[in-house]
Design an enzyme around this catalytic site. Structure first.
Site, PDB file in Angstrom:
ATOM      1  N   GLU A   1      66.683   3.572  16.236  1.00 37.41           N
ATOM      2  CA  GLU A   1      66.073   2.963  17.421  1.00 37.41           C
ATOM      3  C   GLU A   1      65.899   3.926  18.604  1.00 37.41           C
ATOM      4  O   GLU A   1      66.271   3.587  19.732  1.00 37.41           O
ATOM      5  CB  GLU A   1      66.913   1.767  17.873  1.00 37.41           C
ATOM      6  CG  GLU A   1      66.972   0.669  16.846  1.00 37.41           C
ATOM      7  CD  GLU A   1      67.671  -0.578  17.354  1.00 37.41           C
ATOM      8  OE1 GLU A   1      67.205  -1.668  17.011  1.00 37.41           O
ATOM      9  OE2 GLU A   1      68.680  -0.474  18.103  1.00 37.41           O
TER      10      GLU A   1
HETATM   11  C1  TNX Z   1      69.962  -2.836  15.831  1.00 31.22           C
HETATM   12  S1  TNX Z   1      70.856  -1.903  13.153  1.00 31.22           S
HETATM   13  C2  TNX Z   1      70.888  -1.834  15.951  1.00 31.22           C
HETATM   14  C3  TNX Z   1      72.169  -2.102  16.611  1.00 31.22           C
HETATM   15  C4  TNX Z   1      72.255  -3.524  17.099  1.00 31.22           C
HETATM   16  C5  TNX Z   1      71.647  -4.454  16.083  1.00 31.22           C
HETATM   17  C6  TNX Z   1      71.788  -5.892  16.431  1.00 31.22           C
HETATM   18  C7  TNX Z   1      70.854  -0.596  13.954  1.00 31.22           C
HETATM   19  C8  TNX Z   1      70.906   0.634  13.193  1.00 31.22           C
HETATM   20  N1  TNX Z   1      70.770  -0.647  15.302  1.00 31.22           N
HETATM   21  O1  TNX Z   1      72.348  -1.212  17.673  1.00 31.22           O
HETATM   22  O2  TNX Z   1      73.592  -3.856  17.291  1.00 31.22           O
HETATM   23  O3  TNX Z   1      70.272  -4.144  15.976  1.00 31.22           O
HETATM   24  O4  TNX Z   1      71.435  -6.163  17.745  1.00 31.22           O
END
Ligand code: TNX
Length: 475
Positions: free
Chosen positions: A254
């Site tokens: 992300e």
């Molecule tokens: C995405 S899953 C994220 C997390 C969050 C999750 C739920 C991932 C690799 N990154 O930072 O906790 O969504 O909100």
């Protein structure tokens, strides 16, 4: 409760017997006695994926009138056989040989959004071992907090709950005795607001166009800045030095709106530092977009259910540019699995649709009294039943064995208020995932329900709160 007697064929096996006895301690004995002996096991099912906790986990169990004999080539194999027999009783046939389908069977816990204490983590390590998991992946940093002491950088953890280097070392030792390997994660270059709060001199990239206070600010470290590169190198080198296991996770999820070239630079730096410090680097699936070498592991989480979140984002009240930024970010995720395979990489399977345990349970299976605890994170995730999760098939993605690293369930902590919330979200789902990772395929539901009822008795005896799903007869 007094555990069954465990005897050993040679004194080197005594530590295995002691740990099995300690783990079995809260439970009534189900065998007259166990005997552990090293030796060859004829059928050796090869586990697919990355061997992480000492390789061979296969064993043979033979039941005689006086004892149950566990035989394996390694301590780990003996541990698996003896613990399973102690907790669930001897096999129904005279001889059984078994071993896992997947070599890496993990659980990821988010210690950044909610800090789990060392005694709480010990209970989770015990739980992992009981369900034959061999990896505990700790998400140690995020926007909300930095949870691991880094020698030389005291500001990162000043005034916040965290694991000292001594805590971390002791936790690894405790886990290793239970044949669980800790895989630590420092999340970079995104998810870095806690690092920036402690070190405001770090260089960060501007937030993407359209970003506003409807979502947390996506702080991403700038990999061009020499001071910031030094920081990243220092943090990852120290973490590698502290870590006993072979893998260190650098996150890389992300990095919303981040320029591709800069993202590549950030991932390249993290991998190079981890390799130079003698460990194998591992990132979330996005890291595959910065290239992968054959054998490199990438953790796959954005499954098809999530690749176009625009409807859910609109329903949340987000608007225009922001939806575009997030949707643009998720679109390439549809090709990540193919990207990992094409590069000869290995997929660690964590599809959010089934393996994300912060997802809410389907309301229909939740007893009234547990509604609040079982709420989970509603955002984007569609609720599912335990039966749905138990039906997940790791073989359904058409991956060759050489392109699989293993299976890992994940629990993010944004909505968790304490340990009972944590175990309610884990259990019973984690037990079904662990069984699938061991056998390699979904266990038929009628059988799974019986297993879960037995698991439920163990959780009760250990004082662990779990979701009393109406799908299972817990009596
Ligand atoms: C995405 S899953 C994220 C997390 C969050 C999750 C739920 C991932 C690799 N990154 O930072 O906790 O969504 O909100």
């Amino acid at each position: 409760m007094k555990a069954a007697r465990v005897t050993v064929a040679d004194p080197s096996l005594q530590p295995v017997a002691d740990v099995v006895a300690a783990l079995a301690h809260p439970h009534p004995p189900l065998t007259t006695g166990l005997h552990l002996t090293l030796g060859d096991v004829t059928r050796a099912p090869m586990a697919a994926g990355v061997p992480i906790s000492g390789g061979d986990e296969c064993f043979r169990i033979t039941t005689t009138p006086t004892a149950t004999v566990c035989q394996a080539r390694t301590h780990q194999g003996l541990f698996r056989a003896a613990l399973h027999t102690s907790l669930y009783g001897p096999p129904k046939t005279e001889t059984v040989e078994d071993g896992p389908r997947y070599a890496w069977r993990g659980l990821m816990l988010d210690t950044a959004r909610h800090f789990w204490t060392v005694p709480e983590l010990r209970r989770i390590i015990d739980l992992a071992a009981i369900h034959r998991l061999n990896v505990l992946h700790l998400h140690l940093t995020d926007n909300e907090g930095w949870r691991i002491q880094i020698p030389g950088l005291p500001r990162l953890t000043a005034g916040t709950p965290h694991y000292s280097t001594a805590d971390y070392t002791e936790l690894q030792r405790y886990a290793a005795q239970r044949h669980v390997v800790i895989v630590p994660e420092i999340d970079l270059p995104g998810h870095s607001a806690a690092a920036l709060r402690a070190h405001p001199d770090l260089a960060v990239l501007p937030a993407p166009t359209g970003w506003n206070d409807q979502l947390p600010i996506p702080v991403a470290l700038d990999p061009r800045d020499p001071g910031t590169r030094d920081f990243v190198s220092h943090v990852l080198t120290e973490l590698c030095r502290l870590t006993d296991g072979p893998y260190v996770h650098f996150g890389a999820d992300e990095a919303f709106g981040m320029d591709h070239t800069l993202y590549d630079q950030a991932v390249t730096l993290a991998r190079a530092v981890i390799r130079a410090a003698g460990k194998e680097p591992l990132g979330w699936q996005e890291s595959a977009r910065a290239g992968l070498d054959p054998g490199d592991v990438a953790q796959w989480w954005v499954d098809p259910e999530m690749t176009d979140p625009s409807t859910e984002l609109t329903a949340l009240g987000l608007t225009g540019d922001l939806i575009a930024t997030i949707t643009d970010f998720f679109a390439p995720a549809a090709d990540d699995l193919a990207r990992i395979v094409a590069a000869g990489g290995r997929v660690l399977l964590s599809p959010q649709s089934h393996l994300y345990l912060d997802r809410p349970y389907a309301p229909a299976i939740v007893p009234e009294a547990q509604r609040e605890r079982a709420a989970g994170l509603g955002f984007i995730y569609k609720p599912r039943t335990v039966r749905d999760i138990a039906g997940w098939d790791p073989g359904a993605y058409g991956l060759a064995d050489e392109n699989v690293a293993g299976v890992e369930a994940a629990l993010w902590s944004e909505t968790l208020r304490g340990f009972d919330d944590l175990t309610t979200m884990l259990l019973p789902r984690l037990a079904t995932i662990a069984r699938t990772a061991w056998t390699g395929r979904p266990v038929p539901w009628s059988e799974q329900r019986r297993h879960l009822a037995a698991d439920g008795r163990l959780w009760e005896e250990r004082g662990l709160t779990f979701l009393r799903s109406t799908e299972i007869d817990w009596t």
